[in-house]
Design an enzyme around this catalytic site. Structure first.
Site, PDB file in Angstrom:
ATOM      1  CG  HIS A 185     -10.168   8.795  36.948  1.00 51.99           C
ATOM      2  ND1 HIS A 185      -9.225   9.359  36.404  1.00 51.99           N
ATOM      3  CD2 HIS A 185     -10.467   9.064  38.348  1.00 51.99           C
ATOM      4  CE1 HIS A 185      -8.749  10.288  37.377  1.00 51.99           C
ATOM      5  NE2 HIS A 185      -9.574  10.093  38.401  1.00 51.99           N
ATOM      6  CG  HIS A 217     -14.690   9.630  40.747  1.00 51.87           C
ATOM      7  ND1 HIS A 217     -13.948   8.298  41.047  1.00 51.87           N
ATOM      8  CD2 HIS A 217     -13.405  10.583  41.462  1.00 51.87           C
ATOM      9  CE1 HIS A 217     -12.413   8.395  41.123  1.00 51.87           C
ATOM     10  NE2 HIS A 217     -12.226   9.726  41.404  1.00 51.87           N
TER      11      HIS A 217
END
Length: 155
Positions: free
Chosen positions: A60, A75
């Site tokens: 992620h 992110h």
């Protein structure tokens, strides 16, 4: 060092970091930057915002280390670590050199949103000085992936 141009890793709407529903990003604890509220599409590639070597790498999130010693964090979504990689597909390995626009991972903003999580994608100049960043797009402007969105000047 000079100017480092960062491109949007995904297509979407440019937002300030203060709009990210996570205090670590919103309060710029890890550095200044911006966020992209991604287009809600099924599968979507997340691209490298600049040239660099893949440092930290998670399903992620990833950080790129530039040749001049700076680091950029992307992110993908907020609290997406809770998904334990489900719905994310990595296309690079730690230590791999990438060029701006290279595909780093694939995800589904639709699935992340359906899981009740924010899909905001912070792009952070790690340990950067906010005064060294110049936004190239306005808050609320739609940007395409690969579009330059910030210049990071460092002495």
């Amino acid at each position: 060092m000079g100017v480092l141009r960062l491109a949007s890793p995904v297509p979407g709407t440019l937002r300030p970091l203060t709009a990210v529903p996570d205090p670590v990003f919103a309060q710029q604890m890890v550095g200044p930057g911006l966020a992209i509220d991604p287009d809600r599409t099924g599968r979507q590639d997340v691209l490298a915002p600049c040239d660099g070597v893949v440092g930290a790498l998670h399903p992620h999130a990833f950080a790129l280390e530039t040749a001049d010693g700076r680091a950029v964090l992307v992110h993908v979504g907020i609290d997406t670590v809770s998904l334990a990689g489900q719905g994310f597909e990595l296309h690079v390995e730690r230590g791999q050199r990438v060029r701006a626009g290279d595909r780093v991972l694939t995800w589904s903003p639709v699935d992340v949103a359906a899981a009740g999580l924010s899909v905001m994608c912070p792009v952070v100049a790690l340990q950067g000085d906010p005064h060294d960043l110049t936004l190239l797009a306005a808050d609320g402007e739609h940007v395409s992936a690969r579009q330059p969105v910030v210049e990071w000047t460092a002495g």
